[in-house]
Design an enzyme around this catalytic site. Sequence first.
Site, PDB file in Angstrom:
ATOM      1  N   ASN A   1       0.799  -1.090  -0.024  1.00  0.00           N
ATOM      2  CA  ASN A   1      -0.004   0.093  -0.297  1.00  0.00           C
ATOM      3  C   ASN A   1       0.962   1.284  -0.238  1.00  0.00           C
ATOM      4  O   ASN A   1       0.473   2.288  -0.636  1.00  0.00           O
ATOM      5  CB  ASN A   1      -0.972  -0.100   1.113  1.00  0.00           C
TER       6      ASN A   1
ATOM      7  N   ALA B   1      -3.034  11.786 -11.691  1.00  0.00           N
ATOM      8  CA  ALA B   1      -2.999  13.150 -10.904  1.00  0.00           C
ATOM      9  C   ALA B   1      -4.300  13.384 -10.547  1.00  0.00           C
ATOM     10  O   ALA B   1      -5.162  13.096 -10.875  1.00  0.00           O
ATOM     11  CB  ALA B   1      -2.278  14.119 -11.413  1.00  0.00           C
TER      12      ALA B   1
ATOM     13  N   CYS C   1      -6.960   2.499   3.962  1.00  0.00           N
ATOM     14  CA  CYS C   1      -5.874   1.840   3.869  1.00  0.00           C
ATOM     15  C   CYS C   1      -4.511   2.412   3.461  1.00  0.00           C
ATOM     16  O   CYS C   1      -3.645   2.510   4.527  1.00  0.00           O
ATOM     17  CB  CYS C   1      -6.012   0.694   2.668  1.00  0.00           C
TER      18      CYS C   1
ATOM     19  N   LYS D   1      -3.491   5.041   6.488  1.00  0.00           N
ATOM     20  CA  LYS D   1      -3.135   4.289   7.779  1.00  0.00           C
ATOM     21  C   LYS D   1      -2.128   3.284   7.570  1.00  0.00           C
ATOM     22  O   LYS D   1      -0.965   3.364   8.441  1.00  0.00           O
ATOM     23  CB  LYS D   1      -4.219   3.131   8.199  1.00  0.00           C
TER      24      LYS D   1
ATOM     25  N   ARG E   1     -13.212   8.240   5.050  1.00  0.00           N
ATOM     26  CA  ARG E   1     -12.157   8.466   6.046  1.00  0.00           C
ATOM     27  C   ARG E   1     -10.878   9.084   5.457  1.00  0.00           C
ATOM     28  O   ARG E   1     -10.642   8.640   4.069  1.00  0.00           O
ATOM     29  CB  ARG E   1     -11.446   7.324   6.639  1.00  0.00           C
TER      30      ARG E   1
END
Length: 250
Positions: free
Chosen positions: A19, A63, A71, A74, A139
């Site tokens: 990630n 972009a 994900c 975090k 989030r």
Amino acid sequence: HPLLFMDIPSAEMTKYAANSMLATKISFMNEIANLCEIVGADVNMVRKGIGTDSRIGPKFIYAGVGYGGSCFPKDVKALIKTAEDSGYPLQILRAVEQVNNRQKSVLVDKILHHFSGNIQDKQIALWGLSFKPQTDDMREAPSLVVIEQLLKHGARIKAYDPVAMEECRRRIGNVIEYAKDLYEALIDADAVVLVTEWPEFRLPNFKVMEKLMRSKVVFDGRNIYEPAEMLENGFTYYSIGRKPVVPTEY
């Protein structure tokens, strides 16, 4: 995907590293986009060019106004913290996070520049609240930063998102208005700001937009419109990593 067996520390590191690598690609392209605007290049052309290289590929090099969700932010933070606790600060990931935080303000900077620094009582239509399409997840959503900064400068906001408006209301209440559809958000708007690239935003009726809006100004945080099309329809158009379109200049 192959099934791999590995020890627990390696498995945890694999998840964080995957990630974080994708987040790095996004922040890198946003840096390139901002530089493109300065030197007169078109980030979409650059994206297509480097995407043809199989070592880079076409994914996660678009972009925009930064990444969000549960994900990427975090896992980037977790890997930074793990490295710091281990006495080995990760300079690249620190920069990835800094670039992403800054990128969420890029649209507001463009809005302020267009209106000569004064957006007090300007009516802003906001298209998209979730951090990405097909979810109501807000989030770390760029829209939250855009809303906060626009309100701080005295703007009035009417937002529309296909599924995330209840989640937005839960988070920030009624400090903004919520529209029933994308066109209601445009009524008497001084500008429309696109933050999330929902499919229904890709092919709006520009004639209807023209009739509803007070002024024909679009700030596109996901580069979903073609500058030539916006010029043809008489809109002043700002995007990410591309030259602004101002009809009076043509």
